[in-house]
Design a protein around this motif. Sequence first.
Motif, PDB file in Angstrom:
ATOM      1  N   ASN A 115      -0.819 -22.617  -7.278  1.00 47.92           N
ATOM      2  CA  ASN A 115       0.454 -22.889  -7.935  1.00 47.92           C
ATOM      3  C   ASN A 115       1.485 -21.961  -7.292  1.00 47.92           C
ATOM      4  N   GLU A 116       2.650 -21.857  -7.871  1.00 46.30           N
ATOM      5  CA  GLU A 116       3.714 -21.100  -7.192  1.00 46.30           C
ATOM      6  C   GLU A 116       3.505 -19.591  -7.222  1.00 46.30           C
ATOM      7  N   GLN A 117       2.571 -19.151  -8.041  1.00 48.16           N
ATOM      8  CA  GLN A 117       2.236 -17.720  -8.027  1.00 48.16           C
ATOM      9  C   GLN A 117       0.725 -17.520  -8.078  1.00 48.16           C
ATOM     10  N   SER A 118      -0.011 -18.379  -7.363  1.00 49.70           N
ATOM     11  CA  SER A 118      -1.454 -18.135  -7.262  1.00 49.70           C
ATOM     12  C   SER A 118      -1.693 -17.278  -6.030  1.00 49.70           C
ATOM     13  N   VAL A 119      -2.719 -16.432  -6.093  1.00 46.72           N
ATOM     14  CA  VAL A 119      -3.044 -15.562  -4.955  1.00 46.72           C
ATOM     15  C   VAL A 119      -3.526 -16.444  -3.803  1.00 46.72           C
ATOM     16  N   PRO A 120      -2.884 -16.358  -2.634  1.00 42.62           N
ATOM     17  CA  PRO A 120      -3.349 -17.194  -1.512  1.00 42.62           C
ATOM     18  C   PRO A 120      -4.490 -16.526  -0.740  1.00 42.62           C
ATOM     19  N   PRO A 121      -5.321 -17.323  -0.052  1.00 45.88           N
ATOM     20  CA  PRO A 121      -6.364 -16.731   0.787  1.00 45.88           C
ATOM     21  C   PRO A 121      -5.795 -16.275   2.122  1.00 45.88           C
ATOM     22  N   PHE A 122      -6.529 -15.410   2.837  1.00 47.23           N
ATOM     23  CA  PHE A 122      -6.088 -14.975   4.168  1.00 47.23           C
ATOM     24  C   PHE A 122      -5.769 -16.164   5.050  1.00 47.23           C
ATOM     25  N   SER A 123      -6.645 -17.153   5.004  1.00 40.99           N
ATOM     26  CA  SER A 123      -6.532 -18.291   5.923  1.00 40.99           C
ATOM     27  C   SER A 123      -5.228 -19.050   5.738  1.00 40.99           C
ATOM     28  N   GLN A 124      -4.566 -18.846   4.581  1.00 41.04           N
ATOM     29  CA  GLN A 124      -3.331 -19.582   4.344  1.00 41.04           C
ATOM     30  C   GLN A 124      -2.100 -18.821   4.804  1.00 41.04           C
ATOM     31  N   PHE A 125      -2.285 -17.543   5.172  1.00 41.78           N
ATOM     32  CA  PHE A 125      -1.103 -16.823   5.630  1.00 41.78           C
ATOM     33  C   PHE A 125      -0.706 -17.405   6.959  1.00 41.78           C
ATOM     34  N   ASN A 154       5.504 -20.452  -1.025  1.00 40.40           N
ATOM     35  CA  ASN A 154       6.201 -21.625  -0.507  1.00 40.40           C
ATOM     36  C   ASN A 154       5.651 -22.871  -1.189  1.00 40.40           C
ATOM     37  N   GLU A 155       6.538 -23.817  -1.465  1.00 41.95           N
ATOM     38  CA  GLU A 155       6.068 -25.047  -2.088  1.00 41.95           C
ATOM     39  C   GLU A 155       5.243 -25.866  -1.109  1.00 41.95           C
ATOM     40  N   TYR A 156       5.681 -25.898   0.127  1.00 39.27           N
ATOM     41  CA  TYR A 156       4.963 -26.654   1.149  1.00 39.27           C
ATOM     42  C   TYR A 156       4.533 -25.667   2.226  1.00 39.27           C
ATOM     43  N   GLY A 157       3.357 -25.852   2.755  1.00 44.11           N
ATOM     44  CA  GLY A 157       2.905 -24.987   3.833  1.00 44.11           C
ATOM     45  C   GLY A 157       2.420 -23.652   3.304  1.00 44.11           C
ATOM     46  N   SER A 158       2.057 -22.793   4.221  1.00 40.32           N
ATOM     47  CA  SER A 158       1.424 -21.553   3.806  1.00 40.32           C
ATOM     48  C   SER A 158       2.458 -20.465   3.503  1.00 40.32           C
ATOM     49  N   THR A 159       1.973 -19.418   2.883  1.00 41.93           N
ATOM     50  CA  THR A 159       2.832 -18.306   2.463  1.00 41.93           C
ATOM     51  C   THR A 159       2.332 -17.046   3.151  1.00 41.93           C
ATOM     52  N   SER A 160       3.223 -16.252   3.697  1.00 45.47           N
ATOM     53  CA  SER A 160       2.761 -15.040   4.385  1.00 45.47           C
ATOM     54  C   SER A 160       2.262 -14.012   3.370  1.00 45.47           C
ATOM     55  N   TYR A 161       1.424 -13.110   3.852  1.00 46.42           N
ATOM     56  CA  TYR A 161       0.925 -12.035   2.991  1.00 46.42           C
ATOM     57  C   TYR A 161       2.104 -11.246   2.430  1.00 46.42           C
ATOM     58  N   GLU A 162       3.084 -10.989   3.301  1.00 47.15           N
ATOM     59  CA  GLU A 162       4.246 -10.212   2.855  1.00 47.15           C
ATOM     60  C   GLU A 162       4.970 -10.919   1.710  1.00 47.15           C
ATOM     61  N   GLN A 163       5.133 -12.221   1.879  1.00 50.68           N
ATOM     62  CA  GLN A 163       5.851 -12.982   0.839  1.00 50.68           C
ATOM     63  C   GLN A 163       5.071 -12.986  -0.482  1.00 50.68           C
ATOM     64  N   ALA A 164       3.759 -13.230  -0.384  1.00 53.73           N
ATOM     65  CA  ALA A 164       2.954 -13.271  -1.618  1.00 53.73           C
ATOM     66  C   ALA A 164       2.858 -11.902  -2.261  1.00 53.73           C
TER      67      ALA A 164
END
Length: 546
Positions: A526-536, A486-496
């Motif tokens: 960035n738009e395809q960086s691995v997010p941390p757990f805390s951001q899901f 997501n551009e704004y806000g967090s991204t779910s594990y499923e989405q990433a």
Amino acid sequence: MATSASATLLKFCFSLALFCFPFIAFASDNHTHHQYFFQCLSLNSANSTSISKIIYTPINSTYTSVLDLSIQNLRFRTPYVPKPLVIVTPLDVSEAKAVVYCTRKTGLQLLVRSGGHDYEGQSYISSAPFVILDLSNLRSITIDVEDATAWVGSGATLGEVYYRIGEKSKTLGFPAGICPTVGVGGHFSGGGYGSMMRKYGLAADNIIDAHIIDVNGNLLDRESMGEDHFWAIRGGGGGTFGVVVSWKIKLVVVPETVTILAAVRTENVTNLVHKWQYIAPDFPKELYMSLILQSAVGQDGNPTMRATFNTLYLGGVDELLNITGTRFPELGLTREECLETRWVNSTLIFSGITGQPLETLLNRRSNTRVYFKNKSDYVKEPMSETVLEEIWEWILKEDPGVEVMQWEPYGGRMSEISESALPFPHRAGNVFKIHYMTSWTNGSAEESNRHLNWIRSFYGFMAAHVSKSPRSAYLNYRDLDIGRNNEYGSTSYEQASVWGTKYFNMNFDRLVKVKTAVDPDNFFRNEQSVPPFSQFSQCDSGSYIE
Ligand code: FDA
């Protein structure tokens, strides 16, 4: 119980909102951002006068040329693409550390740029207010011939690396990408394959240490970052785990004379390509024979398929002709088609540059910049002649030479390295990789849409013939069509994990764990960086990995 869980969830969402509101208000005032950022930089720089010389904002006359210098894909060089508030081009690591620290302190987004070759512009585009940390000045290359190692600054290009190695030794080389203007920083971060991958693997397989600026602005080496972090930066993608300022690479042995050739064939193409699938991944490791497939105008004036067998052999022409004569006689390779030369010369010629001095490797900017969209696939089973003929139809229906497929043979060293040795998982079991490329020079919406539609439809057609569950892709051929954060806000594990498992397969979960440990607030993104757990997002239905 359920009520208490919902209350906790609600509190969490509110705290997120409270955290975000001041930022959103702040983000609306770019001028204030500038001021805070500059004040912070001058307070945190050894020499505040010199730092002002490496900062570019839209009011500087050189801002646009500095921004454009390494933008490779013209699709992202239009006025509609968001531009950085500030570009900083540090001259030393302490300045780069100050940029990381101050960007975070100011609440801006940081994008790291080394060579600017990202296919989707992820080193210089964001929809949030952002700073570009451009490492093009951090490009020193120090070679230790005795030890067969080198320290390479992330801002160096592959061409500079090859040239400097060639200056010092006739029998050392490095297995990385084919285009000399590609930057070391992004290339090594995503894997980095080239014409020696069947003998020595990827660039990332040959990295033995690195210096990285972490989220707190500390400079770490392999020992201080730890093995998990060091694992992640060798293939887990740039712009995610910190700013790598330099890499220690293991140089590899090359013969004094190698043989290269580009054998062009327009007759019997289906048969040759069909056979290539069975033999190219099984050739000796020293022989790399890739394929470029495109349409051309035939002798009768009609479109016809053209296959170019781009070859590097780590040895002399006699041995090469012996191998191809025995295993691939249909190709009819002749001595006249082959050139014996030094490895360093082969890097220039292999990139398609002929008749130019070796110093051309030092050119930072490519002479030809086009609008382009690329994609990738991995093939696990050779395709039948019928399927090949169907592929030709897709290519032949467009203008000659415009739509191109590059097929990279696997096998050799690539099959010996385990899938989990590095984040890059595409090892044994792959016959070859496909690189789909479409490019155009007229940036009109009509022309752009035509090419984008073609490559997306063709990719759809290819689904039946390539890897499945996941349909794998190569991170360095970044493709935002396969999923994004997501551009704004967090991204779910499923989405990433939609895009993450395609690039990293089962290594995605380990990357998430490393990211959580080293950058829990997702500063490097960035738009395809691995997010941390805390951001899901805990406000959506994203699941968690234990
Ligand atoms: P760029 O600066 O755009 O960075 C790419 C990503 O890495 C961005 O997310 C960026 O933020 C991040 N990043 C950059 N430097 C970083 C650093 N120091 N620390 C942390 N993050 C950093 N690939 C391949 O494997 N073999 C090949 O032969 C080729 N050939 C090729 C030719 C051409 C013309 C292009 C345009 C691309 C390729 N590539 C390739 C793909 C290339 O490997 C890929 O685009 C790399 O990421 C480019 O690295 P740059 O530093 O140039 O990109």
